[in-house]
Motif scaffolding. Structure first.
Motif, short mmCIF file in Angstrom:
data_model
loop_
_atom_site.label_atom_id
_atom_site.label_comp_id
_atom_site.label_asym_id
_atom_site.label_seq_id
_atom_site.Cartn_x
_atom_site.Cartn_y
_atom_site.Cartn_z
N MET A 337 0.83 -1.20 0.00
CA MET A 337 0.00 0.00 0.00
C MET A 337 0.87 1.26 0.00
SD MET A 337 -2.89 -1.26 2.74
CE MET A 337 -3.71 0.33 2.74
N LEU A 338 1.91 1.26 0.84
CA LEU A 338 2.77 2.45 0.92
C LEU A 338 3.52 2.68 -0.38
CD1 LEU A 338 4.15 4.73 2.47
CD2 LEU A 338 5.81 3.06 3.29
N TYR A 339 4.09 1.63 -0.94
CA TYR A 339 4.87 1.79 -2.16
C TYR A 339 3.99 2.19 -3.34
CZ TYR A 339 8.98 -0.16 0.15
OH TYR A 339 10.06 -0.37 0.98
N LYS A 340 2.76 1.74 -3.35
CA LYS A 340 1.83 2.19 -4.40
C LYS A 340 1.54 3.69 -4.26
CE LYS A 340 -2.70 1.29 -6.46
NZ LYS A 340 -3.06 2.73 -6.50
N GLU A 341 1.37 4.13 -3.01
CA GLU A 341 1.15 5.56 -2.76
C GLU A 341 2.36 6.38 -3.19
OE1 GLU A 341 0.82 8.55 1.09
OE2 GLU A 341 0.36 6.42 1.33
N ILE A 342 3.57 5.89 -2.88
CA ILE A 342 4.78 6.60 -3.29
C ILE A 342 4.89 6.67 -4.81
CG2 ILE A 342 7.30 6.45 -3.30
CD1 ILE A 342 7.18 5.37 -0.47
N LYS A 413 9.50 -6.42 -1.78
CA LYS A 413 8.61 -5.29 -2.05
C LYS A 413 9.39 -4.06 -2.51
CE LYS A 413 4.82 -7.41 -1.04
NZ LYS A 413 3.83 -7.72 -2.11
N THR A 414 10.58 -3.86 -1.94
CA THR A 414 11.38 -2.70 -2.36
C THR A 414 11.88 -2.87 -3.79
OG1 THR A 414 12.06 -2.42 -0.05
CG2 THR A 414 13.31 -1.22 -1.71
N GLN A 415 12.20 -4.11 -4.17
CA GLN A 415 12.58 -4.36 -5.56
C GLN A 415 11.41 -4.06 -6.50
OE1 GLN A 415 15.40 -5.16 -7.07
NE2 GLN A 415 16.62 -5.18 -5.19
N GLU A 416 10.20 -4.42 -6.10
CA GLU A 416 9.02 -4.10 -6.90
C GLU A 416 8.85 -2.58 -7.02
OE1 GLU A 416 5.69 -6.02 -5.17
OE2 GLU A 416 6.38 -8.06 -5.62
N LEU A 417 9.08 -1.86 -5.92
CA LEU A 417 9.02 -0.39 -5.98
C LEU A 417 10.04 0.16 -6.97
CD1 LEU A 417 8.10 2.40 -4.91
CD2 LEU A 417 9.84 2.16 -3.12
N ALA A 418 11.25 -0.39 -6.96
CA ALA A 418 12.28 0.07 -7.90
C ALA A 418 11.84 -0.12 -9.35
CB ALA A 418 13.60 -0.66 -7.63
N ARG A 419 11.24 -1.26 -9.64
CA ARG A 419 10.76 -1.50 -11.01
C ARG A 419 9.63 -0.53 -11.38
NH1 ARG A 419 11.78 -6.92 -9.36
NH2 ARG A 419 9.62 -7.21 -8.69
N ASP A 420 8.74 -0.25 -10.45
CA ASP A 420 7.66 0.70 -10.72
C ASP A 420 8.20 2.11 -10.95
OD1 ASP A 420 5.87 -1.35 -10.44
OD2 ASP A 420 5.36 -0.89 -8.35
N LEU A 421 9.18 2.50 -10.16
CA LEU A 421 9.78 3.84 -10.33
C LEU A 421 10.54 3.92 -11.65
CD1 LEU A 421 11.06 4.58 -6.70
CD2 LEU A 421 9.01 5.49 -7.83
N ARG A 422 11.17 2.82 -12.04
CA ARG A 422 11.84 2.81 -13.34
C ARG A 422 10.84 3.00 -14.47
NH1 ARG A 422 16.40 3.86 -15.40
NH2 ARG A 422 17.51 2.58 -13.86
N ALA A 423 9.66 2.41 -14.33
CA ALA A 423 8.62 2.57 -15.36
C ALA A 423 8.11 4.01 -15.40
CB ALA A 423 7.47 1.60 -15.09
N VAL A 424 8.00 4.65 -14.25
CA VAL A 424 7.54 6.05 -14.22
C VAL A 424 8.59 6.96 -14.84
CG1 VAL A 424 6.90 7.97 -12.71
CG2 VAL A 424 6.03 5.68 -12.25
N GLY A 425 9.86 6.70 -14.52
CA GLY A 425 10.95 7.52 -15.05
C GLY A 425 11.87 7.97 -13.94
N CYS A 426 13.16 7.69 -14.10
CA CYS A 426 14.13 8.11 -13.08
C CYS A 426 15.43 8.57 -13.72
CB CYS A 426 14.40 6.98 -12.10
SG CYS A 426 14.96 5.45 -12.85
N GLY A 427 15.36 9.00 -14.99
CA GLY A 427 16.55 9.52 -15.65
C GLY A 427 17.63 8.47 -15.79
N ASP A 428 18.87 8.87 -15.50
CA ASP A 428 20.01 7.96 -15.61
C ASP A 428 20.31 7.25 -14.30
OD1 ASP A 428 20.33 8.73 -18.24
OD2 ASP A 428 21.68 10.39 -17.73
N LEU A 429 19.45 7.39 -13.30
CA LEU A 429 19.70 6.78 -12.00
C LEU A 429 19.60 5.27 -12.09
CD1 LEU A 429 20.10 7.15 -8.91
CD2 LEU A 429 17.60 7.16 -8.72
N ASP A 430 20.57 4.57 -11.52
CA ASP A 430 20.53 3.11 -11.42
C ASP A 430 19.68 2.76 -10.21
OD1 ASP A 430 20.90 0.42 -11.50
OD2 ASP A 430 23.02 0.46 -10.91
N VAL A 431 18.37 2.76 -10.40
CA VAL A 431 17.47 2.61 -9.26
C VAL A 431 17.58 1.21 -8.66
CG1 VAL A 431 15.54 1.98 -10.77
CG2 VAL A 431 15.07 2.89 -8.51
N GLU A 432 17.81 0.19 -9.49
CA GLU A 432 17.97 -1.16 -8.95
C GLU A 432 19.24 -1.27 -8.12
OE1 GLU A 432 17.27 -0.52 -12.09
OE2 GLU A 432 15.28 -1.36 -12.42
N GLY A 433 20.33 -0.68 -8.63
CA GLY A 433 21.57 -0.70 -7.86
C GLY A 433 21.46 0.06 -6.55
#
Length: 634
Positions: A337-342, A413-433
């Motif tokens: 729920m929290l990660y979806k809100e974020i 769950k945090t890995q799932e959040l990283a994938r969702d944020l990558r889909a939204v857009g995070c520039g050149d940031l290595d969000v998974e790393g």
């Protein structure tokens, strides 16, 4: 063709044929008709009169085509003596004359053709001579054109070089003009430190902020380059460098003041949601350190980073109220729920960032990094309190297993959040790393914690079994000592259900190894260590069970009481359960690494050998006890 009189003889008056008769749309039928029409009409008139003078029913057809009456024999006899076609001679003469005329015409035509061929041949020779002269002239023209083209090309290259020189000179002139203007502006800053009251209106006019920012940045670059070269370029004296340092300091002060003024205007527009004003300010601020301050300022002022209540709400949603015991399932649901809100908040901010900033990818990179490093990290620090291996939490509070389950849930769950944020857009940031680095401290100590957890579960299970056995012993207080020992021994026999529980613990641990280990070598090492724990537990459990059975057998033999022997069967089934688990789950994870599978097989064989040795000793003791009882009975 000219006509002739009917009364004239065809042989005496030759036909006059004209060449013009054969020009244009020539028709032989028309020519023949014009020749014979002068003779044939009289014959056609006689034929029509003969047909009109007799009836149809009493007529006979003659061989020459004329019609006669069947009753007029006399007239028929008279008609046979006269010529049936009197115009034949005239036509024959006409045709002969026509042939002669045609032959004459052909000769005339042949003569004309010969003259024409001769004339054409003469003209052709003249034309060929003229063409040869023209070809020579054209070749000459081509040579002239080639020379002209070469000349034009040379002139064009010269013109291009001249144009390049002129363009370069114009650029140098423009650069010199701009440099002069910059020097004039720089002289305005070459005053007492902090004294910026005498600046041009350009630097104080709010409507010209963009131009002022551009010139200020050019002045800073210009002055810093001069300082770096050590060449005084303003006044040309020894004191110029000191004045340049003062100018740079004043410029820096002005740029800071201008940047703060733009940031204030940006904040005011942000509160009013005036995207056009925000975009204008962001575009100007991009000239100051590539707009880094504006990007960081915008991200830092987001409510989720400055509102303490947001942090407290995150904790209550995931962990629950203070003092309550959180379960992995509740934590998983709260994190989802929290990660979806974020993710929704970041997606909403992305729309604003795309409309405002000239480099939206850089802003998204800063925003996502801030979300993970501040909001997510703060929550994980409260959720994942690393336990101590020296004094682990008791099993009544969940033990080490509770922490490991929480870690697995948080990691997944945090890995799932990283994938969702990558889909939204995070520039050149290595969000998974970055996500991996947030949990790296926990993952580094994971193998030791997993093994310690398995040992803790094993000890707790043994204590549970001993407690159950003690209860059975206490409940049989009225029974004799030997019988009570036999009953207690029967309740401490090796159980397949217990070994199955060991395997279930190991399966859960292996699933966490697979989750936390991305590299095959690391995964194989962790799986081997966890599986070794299972082998040790099964081997120890079987050996201890057999030792207890031997002790009970010794005690029963001394008291000459019966003892139930059935341990060896349960031991074999328990060992088979561990072997089947290895073949189905562990083997495929160890194969990618050389030697890992063989080492585990060797350890498993060693554990089985130890259990077999204990079983052999038990069986040997059973045989000796039975033989002693037989001897006593005999």
């Amino acid at each position: 063709m000219k006509e002739r009189s009917k009364s004239s003889s065809a042989s005496n008056l030759p036909l006059i044929l004209d060449i013009e008769d054969f020009k244009g749309d020539f028709s032989f039928d028309a020519l023949f008709g014009n020749l014979v029409n002068e003779l044939l009409p009289s014959f056609q008139e006689e034929e029509a009169d003969s047909a009109d003078g007799h009836g149809i029913g009493g007529t006979d057809a003659l061989p020459n085509g004329h019609i006669r009456g069947s009753s007029d024999a006399t007239k028929f006899a008279q008609g046979l003596s006269a010529p049936l076609f009197p115009e034949v001679d005239a036509l024959l003469s006409l045709f002969k004359d026509s042939c002669r005329e045609l032959v004459d015409l052909r000769k005339q035509i042949d003569g004309r053709l010969y003259n024409l061929k001769k004339e054409v041949s003469t003209q052709d020779a003249k034309h060929r001579k003229t063409l040869m002269e023209l070809e020579k002239g054209v070749d000459g023209l081509f040579d002239s054109f080639a020379r002209l083209d070469s000349r034009i090309s040379s002139v064009g290259q010269t013109a291009a070089k001249i144009g390049d020189h002129l363009q370069s000179a114009d650029a140098q002139r423009e650069t010199a003009s701009q440099t002069i203007e910059l020097i004039k502006y720089l002289m305005e800053f070459n005053s007492s430190p902090g004294d910026l009251m005498e600046l041009s209106p350009l630097f104080s006019d709010d409507s010209r902020v963009a131009e002022a920012a551009s010139i200020a940045q050019k002045l800073r670059s210009f002055a810093e380059e001069d300082i770096a070269r050590g060449v005084p370029s303003v006044v040309g004296s020894a004191s110029a460098s000191r004045g340049l340092v003062v100018a740079i300091a004043n410029l820096q002060e002005y740029c800071n003041e201008l940047e703060n003024r733009l940031l204030s205007r940006f904040d005011a527009a942000s509160q009013r949601r005036e995207l056009s004003t925000m975009s204008e300010c962001a575009k100007i601020l991009s000239q100051f350190n590539r707009g880094t301050s504006a990007m960081q300022h915008y991200v830092a002022t987001r409510p989720m980073f400055i509102d303490v209540e947001v942090m407290n709400s995150d904790t209550r949603l995931v962990i629950g109220e203070q003092g309550s015991q959180a379960s992995p399932s509740n934590v998983a649901r709260g994190l989802s729920m929290l990660y979806k809100e974020i993710t929704d908040v970041v997606r909403k901010e992305a729309a604003t960032i795309m409309a405002v900033f000239p480099s939206p990818n850089d802003v998204m990179s800063i925003l996502v990094q801030r979300v993970l490093e501040q909001r997510v990290t703060a929550l994980l620090d409260k959720l994942l309190v690393k336990p101590s291996l020296v004094s682990p939490p008791p099993m009544e509070e969940g033990g080490l297993l509770l922490y490991l389950r929480m870690l697995a849930v948080a990691y997944e769950k945090t890995q799932e959040l990283a994938r969702d944020l990558r889909a939204v857009g995070c520039g050149d940031l290595d969000v998974e790393g970055l996500t991996e680095s947030l949990l790296s401290a926990h993952k580094d100590e994971y193998p030791e914690l997993e093994q310690a957890s398995l040992r803790q579960l094993y000890q707790a299970k043994l204590e549970e079994l001993r407690a159950e056995s003690q209860k059975v012993s206490e409940s049989s207080g009225t029974i004799g000592r030997s019988k009570g020992a036999a009953v207690a021994s029967s309740h401490q026999q090796i159980s397949v259900a217990v070994v199955t529980e060991f395997v279930r613990w190991n399966e859960e641990a292996i699933s966490r190894c697979t989750l936390f280990s991305s590299q095959p070598a690391t995964l194989a090492a962790n799986v081997k260590a966890v599986f070794t724990c299972l082998l040790d537990q099964v081997s120890q459990y079987i050996t201890d069970g057999l030792e207890r059975a031997r002790d009970s057998l010794t005690e029963a033999s001394a008291l000459r009481e019966r003892f139930v022997i059935g341990t060896s069967v349960s031991r074999r089934v328990a060992a088979a359960a561990a072997s089947a688990y290895f073949a189905n789950s562990i083997s495929r994870l160890l194969l990618p690494v050389d030697g890992a599978h063989a080492a585990s097989c060797e350890e498993m064989a060693t554990a089985m050998s130890s259990a077999e040795g204990a079983a052999y000793k038990g069986l040997q003791q059973c045989i000796e006890t039975v033989m002693a009882e037989v001897d006593y009975s005999l």
